[in-house]
Design an enzyme around this catalytic site. Structure first.
Site, short mmCIF file in Angstrom:
data_model
loop_
_atom_site.label_atom_id
_atom_site.label_comp_id
_atom_site.label_asym_id
_atom_site.label_seq_id
_atom_site.Cartn_x
_atom_site.Cartn_y
_atom_site.Cartn_z
N ASP A 1 0.71 -1.08 -0.04
CA ASP A 1 0.11 -0.12 -0.11
C ASP A 1 0.86 1.31 -0.19
OD1 ASP A 1 -2.57 1.36 2.47
OD2 ASP A 1 -1.83 2.12 0.39
O1 LIG Z 1 -6.06 5.19 2.87
C1 LIG Z 1 -5.59 5.35 1.68
C2 LIG Z 1 -5.82 6.64 0.90
C3 LIG Z 1 -4.86 7.74 1.42
CL1 LIG Z 1 -5.36 9.29 1.01
N1 LIG Z 1 -4.81 4.44 1.05
N2 LIG Z 1 -4.66 3.29 1.48
C4 LIG Z 1 -5.35 2.31 1.85
N3 LIG Z 1 -5.15 1.36 2.52
C5 LIG Z 1 -6.61 0.62 2.86
C6 LIG Z 1 -7.33 1.28 2.25
N4 LIG Z 1 -6.71 2.41 1.50
#
Ligand SMILES: O=C(CCCl)NNC1=[NH+]CCN1
Length: 330
Positions: free
Chosen positions: A35
């Protein structure tokens, strides 16, 4: 992965489903979601309810001789999509593709939100900047931050083709994973993301300005999320498209629709064009009449989120030297 001693090893095998990647935490194989939009490495722990653990690989510190508790440390993360997790912290050896990081912070989830129970992964591996790691009282570093000095080059790249096996390349670029020559945009890491200027976009032959806008390159987000002006301008080109409260976003007729391409500016110069066919995410209802768009609203602000839909079209290069973000068509 290519380390300084150039013992070239294959790219990390990458299963398309949920963008899982097989990694080993103290030899225990786990499927983690890489991620680039977050900075915590967390795994399912034994403390979770049995119902949450069902169907998942559970990391057991007790069977790892190299595990150490990070006493008094906690973590708690809330993602932009409303999901979240929290727990305690330890350190262990984490190996990805052949590069091992000793004393890597491994965050043990004793609470996770429901979406993590059902989406088939065993945790997350954060690849954004360590400045947004949530461990307290002492913030911890990401695996990449710890590993980058031992890689041939301090970079990693995401190869996420649509409906095909993908890969993460750590320390080198795999020429088999892209075409042409990558172009680069400067990254502003002030907010802890791989964030670039994104001040205009093109759809239907018209260039639209987005003053002061940026975009983050986020493999942890499934779709492309843009500010409302851009999303409205895009779907104005799609007959029958509507923003449906009941279906949770912009939908359009599955039959007879040819979606337009979307070109987004990344950095001062270059545009990345996402072909329209990659912007049909999935049927929005059981009947399959309406289809849910791969472009949806980010809700507010001036930060767009370029998720997996972007990476279905482009090899994404996350280079700590700069830092900078590079991209080339798949
Ligand atoms: O949380 C975000 C957006 C950041 Cl602005 N991306 N990463 C992620 N991991 C699980 C769901 N989303």
């Amino acid at each position: 992965l290519k380390k300084r001693q150039d013992t070239s090893t294959p790219a990390v095998p990458y299963q398309q489903v949920e963008y899982l990647v097989n990694i080993a935490v103290a030899g225990q194989k786990l499927n983690l979601d890489f991620d680039t939009g977050s900075a915590d490495l967390w795994v399912f722990s034994d403390s979770l309810p049995a119902s949450s653990k069902k169907g998942h690989n559970i990391y057991t510190p007790s069977s790892s001789p190299s595990y150490k508790v990070l006493s008094g440390h906690k973590w708690s993360i809330a993602y932009a999509d409303g999901s979240g997790a929290s727990g305690t912290v330890g350190t262990d050896t984490v190996t990805i593709g052949g590069t091992s990081v000793t004393n890597q912070a491994v965050e043990l989830a004793d609470r996770i939100s429901s979406s993590f129970v059902t989406d088939g992964l065993d945790g997350l591996l954060g690849l954004s900047f360590s400045s947004i790691n949530t461990v307290k009282p002492t913030q911890q570093k990401t695996w990449f931050d710890n590993a980058k000095a031992s890689l041939s080059s301090p970079l990693f790249a995401a190869y996420l083709p649509f409906n095909a096996n993908g890969a993460y390349d750590f320390g080198y670029l795999d020429s088999a994973h892209y075409s042409g020559t990558p172009v680069y945009a400067p990254v502003d890491d002030t907010n802890g993301f791989w964030e670039v200027a994104s001040t205009s976009y093109k759809v239907g032959g018209t260039t639209h300005s987005l003053p002061g806008n940026t975009g983050i390159l986020d493999t942890g987000t499934t779709l492309a999320l843009m500010v409302d002006s851009a999303v409205s301008a895009y779907y104005a080109q799609v007959s029958g498209a509507v923003n449906s409260r009941s279906l949770g976003g912009w939908v359009f007729p599955c039959k007879g629709t040819t979606l337009p391409d979307l070109s987004v500016r990344l950095g001062p110069t270059n545009y990345a064009t996402i072909p329209g066919k990659l912007l049909n995410f999935q049927p929005a209802d059981a009947s399959g009449t309406q289809c849910y768009g791969g472009l949806q609203s980010v809700g507010g602000g001036t930060m767009n989120v370029y998720g997996d839909v972007f990476f279905n079209a482009f090899y994404g290069i996350f280079d700590a030297n700069g830092p900078r973000f590079g991209f080339a068509p798949l």
